[in-house]
Design an enzyme around this catalytic site. Structure first.
Site, mmCIF file in Angstrom:
data_model
loop_
_atom_site.group_PDB
_atom_site.id
_atom_site.type_symbol
_atom_site.label_atom_id
_atom_site.label_comp_id
_atom_site.label_asym_id
_atom_site.label_seq_id
_atom_site.Cartn_x
_atom_site.Cartn_y
_atom_site.Cartn_z
ATOM 1 N N ASP A 202 114.968 49.933 -43.448
ATOM 2 C CA ASP A 202 115.913 51.013 -43.745
ATOM 3 C C ASP A 202 116.963 51.180 -42.648
ATOM 4 O O ASP A 202 118.099 51.568 -42.931
ATOM 5 C CB ASP A 202 115.157 52.324 -43.948
ATOM 6 C CG ASP A 202 114.567 52.428 -45.341
ATOM 7 O OD1 ASP A 202 114.276 51.382 -45.940
ATOM 8 O OD2 ASP A 202 114.382 53.556 -45.829
ATOM 9 N N CYS B 203 106.631 49.048 -43.103
ATOM 10 C CA CYS B 203 107.795 49.934 -43.100
ATOM 11 C C CYS B 203 107.942 50.731 -44.392
ATOM 12 O O CYS B 203 107.118 50.660 -45.285
ATOM 13 C CB CYS B 203 109.037 49.126 -42.763
ATOM 14 S SG CYS B 203 109.016 48.561 -41.039
ATOM 15 N N ASP B 204 109.055 51.455 -44.470
ATOM 16 C CA ASP B 204 109.191 52.629 -45.335
ATOM 17 C C ASP B 204 108.689 52.470 -46.767
ATOM 18 O O ASP B 204 107.860 53.243 -47.223
ATOM 19 C CB ASP B 204 110.665 53.054 -45.385
ATOM 20 C CG ASP B 204 111.143 53.611 -44.065
ATOM 21 O OD1 ASP B 204 110.642 53.151 -43.026
ATOM 22 O OD2 ASP B 204 112.022 54.477 -44.064
ATOM 23 N N LYS B 205 109.198 51.505 -47.520
ATOM 24 C CA LYS B 205 108.852 51.430 -48.941
ATOM 25 C C LYS B 205 107.690 50.498 -49.211
ATOM 26 O O LYS B 205 107.089 50.553 -50.288
ATOM 27 C CB LYS B 205 110.070 50.977 -49.765
ATOM 28 C CG LYS B 205 111.315 51.807 -49.524
ATOM 29 C CD LYS B 205 111.069 53.294 -49.655
ATOM 30 C CE LYS B 205 112.243 54.126 -49.167
ATOM 31 N NZ LYS B 205 112.537 54.000 -47.739
ATOM 32 N N CYS C 259 109.280 51.989 -36.664
ATOM 33 C CA CYS C 259 109.995 52.791 -35.661
ATOM 34 C C CYS C 259 109.168 53.981 -35.184
ATOM 35 O O CYS C 259 108.496 54.648 -35.963
ATOM 36 C CB CYS C 259 111.331 53.239 -36.221
ATOM 37 S SG CYS C 259 112.457 51.863 -36.535
ATOM 38 N N GLU D 96 119.282 56.903 -48.291
ATOM 39 C CA GLU D 96 118.987 57.744 -47.131
ATOM 40 C C GLU D 96 120.271 57.981 -46.355
ATOM 41 O O GLU D 96 121.133 57.108 -46.309
ATOM 42 C CB GLU D 96 117.986 57.051 -46.195
ATOM 43 C CG GLU D 96 116.555 57.224 -46.585
ATOM 44 C CD GLU D 96 115.612 56.665 -45.527
ATOM 45 O OE1 GLU D 96 114.408 56.866 -45.708
ATOM 46 O OE2 GLU D 96 116.063 56.028 -44.566
ATOM 47 N N SER E 221 116.510 60.161 -44.034
ATOM 48 C CA SER E 221 115.547 59.396 -43.253
ATOM 49 C C SER E 221 114.542 60.333 -42.608
ATOM 50 O O SER E 221 114.847 61.493 -42.322
ATOM 51 C CB SER E 221 116.290 58.609 -42.160
ATOM 52 O OG SER E 221 115.401 58.134 -41.182
#
Length: 552
Positions: A78, A119-121, A191, A442, A468
């Site tokens: 992202d 990570c995010d998704k 992150c 985002e 985010s």
């Protein structure tokens, strides 16, 4: 379905022949076949090291008598996709991840799965697949990145985004920015703050789909490799006992996860993803349930961007199970729920204690009496909107100001960095919803620019897109219905007074019914120019208020 469907009997001789083309022996074919879903790639820093995690998982599976078979999954970074067309592909990747895992698992008759996201998704996408497929499954992620350091102070990716605003405001030099960008992200991992990736990795523990430590053990620790081996071993016990996600992902498990979410102060994106996972699990969840749990759950952590601490600090303070233990003292969790350890949640949390009350506050002295996320409703968001309340300055919890309306993120960013935003205003960014984007981008760039320019305590921002997990300030997302669906946000004009009350959960704009009807009569739906996968996505995606799930 299991691997017996693809390997037993005379008629499956061709199938076994193909397996032998892989180099598998009869002995390996006879054992349970365990899919190892690896989202490794050389683009996303949170995934660069996942080959090592996968090898550790496979060793664990073999130690406990299984045959591991690795296959890939995609992932989007992202941060790299932020503030350009690439962000349209972030949320939509969640569906591709879930769908592709379903295809591979069902097509090849696997007995169990070990999922390796980071990570995010990738994390919610894999958990959606776990719920949908419902065979024995465990999640072990790549782990969080360590924080960087500049002049003795911890920094992270969010610091760099905010520094862009500081350079625009003249409070930081470009040389200082370049030094910061060299040091903020020191190595592999998701992150380092309580951003979306780490929020969802924490949810894997809270939901019961991962072993303790999965949410917080840093990527570069040897403990992460051992955790991967133990996860490979644990999936074999799940296969032997036929413990599947449907036995773990119960209504009580989701309520537990929401309570932990509120205590941690997780990303507002967890609302979107938990709704989608619950949908796949057949569990009823809505924004009202989320608000109810937030209202009764104290916020115990102030991690970046809400506070100064990082995931490594949370890990040292006891981790997710220590937070759960603290919540259990006030009866805020159902301790009888199952998890992948084979024990109840109560049995697991009894072994964990808070080791630092600066990082994890006592249940008797929380940072706030209510949870980190709030759901707002009103004539501007009849179906709801979401804000990370724990990352909002106290003076902005209630705010009233004139609207500055932008049809899309890019125009808003140009205005912010151009110094054209005034204190007290409420920025409205619309046509960025699930359908309107399409893809529900985002918006870390505008929020971090405002923070870097020192305006996060003076300017609010609301959107039918999303933010985010690294965002701080009065940033209200997921406004539903979205503009492209003719939601009220489509009819806001410059100068309209917008009222925000995060204490009482209200989001309104001041307009009389006659004026509203006149604006509606002139409104024309946005003409889509989406092509390829985005065009397919916008036709089947639902509202953010229902998790932006895809329903054919």
């Amino acid at each position: 379905m299991n691997s017996n469907n693809v390997k037993l009997g005379v008629e499956k001789a061709p199938h076994r022949s193909l397996m032998k083309a892989l180099g598998l022996t009869n002995e390996e074919i006879e054992k349970p076949l365990i899919g190892v879903v690896n989202s490794f790639n050389e683009i996303v820093p949170g995934h660069k090291h996942l080959r090592e995690i996968a090898e550790a998982v496979k060793k664990g599976v073999i130690m406990e008598g299984g045959t591991p078979l690795e296959f890939p999954s995609i992932s989007v970074c992202d941060g790299i996709a932020m503030n350009h067309e690439g962000m349209k592909y972030s949320l939509v990747s969640r569906e591709i991840i879930a769908d592709s895992i379903e295809v591979m698992t069902r097509a090849h008759g696997l007995d169990g799965l070990v999922m390796i996201p980071s990570c995010d998704k990738s994390v919610p996408g894999m958990m959606m697949a776990a719920a949908r497929i419902d065979i024995p499954t465990i999640v072990v992620s790549g782990g969080p990145m360590l924080a960087g350091k500049v002049k003795g102070n911890k920094v992270d990716l969010s610091t760099v985004f905010e520094a862009v605003g500081a350079v625009s405001a003249g409070t930081m030099s470009e040389e200082e920015l370049y030094d910061l960008e060299d040091k903020a992200c020191p190595g592999c991992g998701s992150c380092s703050g309580m951003f979306t990736a780490n929020s969802m990795n924490c949810m894997t523990e809270a939901l019961g789909l991962a072993l303790p430590g999965n949410g917080t053990t840093p990527a570069v620790y040897a403990d992460r490799i051992r955790l991967a081996k133990y996860s490979g071993m644990a999936v074999m016990n799940l296969v032997r006992e036929n413990i599947t996600p449907s036995q773990i992902l119960t209504e009580d498990a989701f309520n537990n996860a929401l309570a932990v979410d509120m205590a941690l102060g997780c990303s507002s994106n967890t609302v979107l993803h938990l709704l989608a996972i619950a949908y796949e699990a057949g569990i009823e969840m809505n924004l009202d349930i989320i608000n109810h749990i937030s209202e009764k759950t104290p916020n115990l952590c102030r991690l970046r961007p809400a506070g100064p601490y990082h995931i490594e600090d949370l890990h040292d303070a006891g981790g997710i199970m220590a937070v759960a233990n603290e919540l259990s003292k006030k009866g805020l969790l159902n301790l009888d729920t199952k998890n992948v350890t084979g024990k109840t949640l109560g049995e697991v949390v009894s072994h964990y204690r808070v080791l630092d009350n600066k990082i994890i506050a006592s249940i008797d002295a929380p940072y706030s009496e209510t949870g980190g996320i709030a759901i707002l409703k009103g004539n501007l968001a009849p179906d709801g909107a979401v804000v990370k309340r724990s990352a909002v300055a106290e003076e902005m919890l209630k705010h009233k100001g004139p609207a500055r309306v932008f049809d899309g993120e890019d125009a808003a960013v140009d205005a912010i960095l151009g110094g054209k935003i005034n204190k007290g205003e409420v920025l409205v960014i619309r046509y960025e919803g699930p359908k309107g984007g399409p893809g529900m981008r985002e918006m870390l760039t505008p929020t971090s620019a405002l923070a870097g320019m020192g305006l996060d305590k003076d300017v609010a921002l609301l959107t039918d897109g999303r933010f985010s997990g690294a965002t701080r300030g009065a940033s209200i997302g997921h406004v539903s219905p979205e503009a492209s669906e003719g939601g009220p946000i489509a009819f806001v004009e410059d100068g309209d007074e917008i009222q925000i009350d995060m204490v009482n959960g209200l989001l309104d704009f001041k307009i009389d019914e006659k004026t509203l009807q006149m604006r509606k009569s002139k409104w024309q739906p946005k003409v889509s120019t989406a092509k390829g996968y985005l065009a397919k996505y916008e036709k089947i995606v639902t509202s953010a208020s229902t998790g932006a799930t895809c329903k054919p």
